[in-house]
Motif scaffolding. Structure first.
Motif, PDB file in Angstrom:
ATOM      1  N   PHE A  52      46.109  40.074  28.507  1.00  0.00           N
ATOM      2  CA  PHE A  52      47.148  38.624  28.210  1.00  0.00           C
ATOM      3  C   PHE A  52      48.021  38.284  29.410  1.00  0.00           C
ATOM      4  O   PHE A  52      48.201  37.266  29.494  1.00  0.00           O
ATOM      5  N   ALA A  53      48.490  39.940  30.017  1.00  0.00           N
ATOM      6  CA  ALA A  53      49.244  39.241  30.399  1.00  0.00           C
ATOM      7  C   ALA A  53      48.284  38.751  31.890  1.00  0.00           C
ATOM      8  O   ALA A  53      49.331  37.977  32.460  1.00  0.00           O
ATOM      9  N   LEU A 106      45.279  37.171  32.152  1.00  0.00           N
ATOM     10  CA  LEU A 106      45.128  36.386  31.262  1.00  0.00           C
ATOM     11  C   LEU A 106      46.217  35.164  31.780  1.00  0.00           C
ATOM     12  O   LEU A 106      46.129  33.792  32.118  1.00  0.00           O
ATOM     13  N   ALA A 107      46.907  34.930  31.396  1.00  0.00           N
ATOM     14  CA  ALA A 107      48.664  33.936  31.684  1.00  0.00           C
ATOM     15  C   ALA A 107      48.604  33.576  32.636  1.00  0.00           C
ATOM     16  O   ALA A 107      49.310  33.113  33.099  1.00  0.00           O
ATOM     17  N   GLN A 108      48.351  35.079  33.888  1.00  0.00           N
ATOM     18  CA  GLN A 108      48.536  34.168  35.132  1.00  0.00           C
ATOM     19  C   GLN A 108      47.519  33.932  36.064  1.00  0.00           C
ATOM     20  O   GLN A 108      47.449  33.249  36.242  1.00  0.00           O
ATOM     21  N   SER A 109      47.000  33.932  35.218  1.00  0.00           N
ATOM     22  CA  SER A 109      45.567  32.763  35.906  1.00  0.00           C
ATOM     23  C   SER A 109      45.877  31.219  35.242  1.00  0.00           C
ATOM     24  O   SER A 109      45.316  30.376  36.488  1.00  0.00           O
ATOM     25  N   PHE A 110      46.579  30.809  34.784  1.00  0.00           N
ATOM     26  CA  PHE A 110      47.253  30.019  34.642  1.00  0.00           C
ATOM     27  C   PHE A 110      47.979  28.922  34.895  1.00  0.00           C
ATOM     28  O   PHE A 110      48.699  28.735  34.917  1.00  0.00           O
ATOM     29  N   PHE A 111      48.599  30.023  35.697  1.00  0.00           N
ATOM     30  CA  PHE A 111      49.816  29.868  36.923  1.00  0.00           C
ATOM     31  C   PHE A 111      48.970  29.726  37.897  1.00  0.00           C
ATOM     32  O   PHE A 111      48.036  29.493  38.098  1.00  0.00           O
ATOM     33  N   ARG A 146      55.409  29.300  37.727  1.00  0.00           N
ATOM     34  CA  ARG A 146      54.816  29.854  36.610  1.00  0.00           C
ATOM     35  C   ARG A 146      55.032  28.460  35.525  1.00  0.00           C
ATOM     36  O   ARG A 146      55.782  28.920  34.572  1.00  0.00           O
ATOM     37  N   PHE A 203      52.141  25.439  33.240  1.00  0.00           N
ATOM     38  CA  PHE A 203      50.827  26.584  32.557  1.00  0.00           C
ATOM     39  C   PHE A 203      49.761  24.992  33.588  1.00  0.00           C
ATOM     40  O   PHE A 203      50.372  23.681  33.481  1.00  0.00           O
TER      41      PHE A 203
END
Lengths: 271, 322
Positions: free
Chosen positions: B58-59, B61-66, B77, B79
């Motif tokens: 998830f970490a 995945l979250a980074q891919s939206f940065f 950082r 979305f």
């Protein structure tokens, strides 16, 4: 009559199977020859001469020893963690049916079903988000995660073959849960755990992709080898290390094979 | 049944004294409420895998939206889908397409080479031979990944054993002709896609053999005999009987060969051209380029592909063949 029971294989099949096996084994055997070559700079075949001097050179290389020692320590601790987690998980999954059972077996398999680079970069990005500095333990964290599946697979297979009625019998005879585990369950799954543990050790000992992401400056043996493959310093030393690695991983695999081979003799296998 | 033997071993005195205290109480609790025991057993592995592994995913995945600020090189950082948009640039699409093509070809070749070995091991090998076959597949499977790649570097190098062998056979012209081809060729086999392909097939082959063998072992021998009694040629028997029954095994094996090829960056780096694969792109984006969001977005590609693949494989019953 064409269907005569015990026929032998068609010649074409025999040849194809033999070629396939040769394809799998010849490259590894080649490493052994190169470990003795006198040629230093290139991969020349056939070797211009044979020597054993590179074994002595390798023996005196401290970087090789450091890498080896780190690899062994990481593998030992990862294997220990994987043994505990894998056994618990396999006992739970094989014993009872519960909601989410499929999800849990998927969860265990996922770290090796998804490409290693994903496990690696996921862990790395988590470390960086959580400000965890790279250390011995970050390597262990990654290795233990994908080692669980090996122990799990071996233990689940054994649990499925051994009968639950033995546990009930033990309880009926007055043993409590811990005694039953110690005297009935553990002896039955011990060899499967040993085999799983050895394979987990071999897996961790050999892992390179996840390690490149979770290690900082430390070098495990595979990382050392990768360095040598990309920027060779002394080719013959790499040859020798490669040969030793083959021999060292051979032993646990053979041992694991002999430990799980006699599956039919497990107590209670009749169900 | 060897139950008696186990009981003898398990309970040397016929009845063990029950233990009181905390231990006895816990034991009773587990017996009365198996769910508590189940929960306690599941808690450590699920917590570990859930926090360490799924948490990390998830970490990621979250980074891919940065996104990355192109001027300062700092990660922004907030979305955004901009990074995913970058995936569709021609150069990046190229990488994805190249990797998927390679993975498909490697899977196909592995299945073709694996089948005779698996079939022989499942149907004809008995006793000692069977053990030998099993070890013959397990040893290369478990022996060191890097050593295997290194061995192929030795084989494929310009001055290596393959060139020497072809020279002895007076077939060097064939190698030269192949190397002069566009895309698959190159300066030598060790810096060409052909080399990458061979090494991929070699390294993942055992992952294909084992499930195919498992699937074929479940095919009753008399089915093949019945087919030939009814007048089918070996080819017809293969197409209409063996292949459909082995298919779940092949699909199960292809999960490994496909997924492993999608993510590998070491084989194409050591034996291959400078044109990147997904794994290499991920590695260089997170390392030298410092663009972690794009690296993360790149890793989502194999995750999505494998998600669909696993879903399809499950529907074909491949999981039972694992």
């Amino acid at each position: 009559m064409r269907s005569d029971g015990s026929q032998s294989a068609p010649l074409g099949l025999k040849i194809a199977a033999a070629c396939g096996l040769l394809f799998l084994h010849l490259p590894i055997l080649l490493i052994f020859v190169y470990a003795f070559t006198t040629e230093e700079k290139s991969f020349v075949w056939p070797p211009p001469g044979l020597t054993t001097q590179w074994f002595a050179v390798t023996w005196n290389r401290p970087d090789v020893w450091q890498a080896l020692s780190l690899s062994v320590r990481v593998a030992a601790i990862s294997t220990a963690i994987a043994l505990v987690l894998g056994t618990l998980c396999s006992a739970a999954v094989s014993r009872t049916k519960f909601f989410g059972r499929e999800t849990i077996s998927l969860l265990v398999i996922l770290p090796i079903a998804l490409p290693g680079i994903i496990t690696g970069i996921a862990l790395r990005s988590a470390f960086s988000l959580a400000d965890i500095p790279f250390s011995f333990w970050t390597i262990v964290l990654g290795h233990a995660t994908f080692c669980v599946v090996v122990v799990y697979n071996n233990a689940v297979a054994r649990f499925r073959r051994s009968s639950g009625s033995m546990i009930e019998a033990s309880m009926d005879l007055g043993a409590d849960g811990f005694q039953t585990f110690r005297h009935v369950v553990l002896p039955n799954i011990a060899t499967a755990l040993l085999a799983g543990g050895m394979l987990a050790f071999a897996l961790s000992f050999d892992e390179v992709i996840v390690t490149t992401f979770t290690a900082g400056q430390q070098q495990t043996l595979p990382i050392w080898m990768l360095e040598e493959l990309i920027r060779p310093r002394q080719r013959p030393v790499t040859n020798v290390v490669a040969m030793v690695v083959v021999l060292v991983t051979l032993l646990p695999i053979l041992a694991a094979y002999y430990l799980t081979r006699d599956g039919d003799q497990i107590a209670g296998s009749g169900k | 049944m060897s139950l008696d033997a186990a009981m003898m071993r398990a309970t040397a005195p016929a009845i063990l004294p029950g233990s009181g205290g905390l231990r006895g109480a816990l034991s009773d609790l587990f017996w009365r409420k198996p769910k508590v025991l189940l929960l306690l057993m599941l808690l450590p592995p699920v917590l570990w895998l859930g926090i360490v592994y799924i948490g990390s995913l998830f970490a990621l995945l979250a980074q891919s939206f940065f996104s990355i600020d192109e001027f300062s090189g700092l990660i922004n950082r907030e979305f955004t889908l901009k990074t995913y948009g970058d995936l569709f640039q021609a150069a990046n699409l190229d990488i994805i397409l190249r990797t998927v093509t390679m993975a498909a070809l490697v899977t196909l070749a592995s299945a073709v080479i694996a089948f005779p070995i698996a079939y022989y091991a499942a149907r004809y090998a008995r006793g000692r031979w069977k053990a030998l076959f099993y070890l013959g597949i397990m040893l290369p499977l478990w022996s060191s990944y890097l050593v295997k790649i290194y061995a192929w570097k030795l084989i494929l190098a310009k001055e290596g054993i393959l060139t020497w062998l072809l020279a002895k056979l007076h077939l060097l012209w064939l190698l030269d002709a192949w190397l002069s081809l566009p895309v698959v060729g190159g300066n030598s086999l060790s810096v060409s896609f052909t080399g990458t392909f061979i090494v991929f097939v070699y390294v993942w082959l055992p992952f294909m053999i084992l499930p195919v063998q498992a699937a074929l072992e479940r095919v009753p021998g008399n089915l093949v005999e019945a087919s030939s009694d009814l007048g089918a040629s070996p080819g017809q028997t293969f197409r209409n009987v063996l292949f459909p029954l082995a298919l779940p095994g092949i699909v199960a094996g292809s999960i490994f060969t496909f997924s492993l090829t999608l993510g590998d960056y070491i084989i194409p780096q050591i034996i291959g051209t400078s044109r990147l694969f997904i794994g290499q792109a991920v590695y260089s984006q997170q390392g030298t380029a410092g663009n972690i969001p794009l690296a993360a977005a790149f890793t989502v590609v194999p995750i999505v592909i494998m998600g669909f693949y696993l879903w399809g494989a499950k529907r074909m019953g491949a999981f039972d063949a694992l």
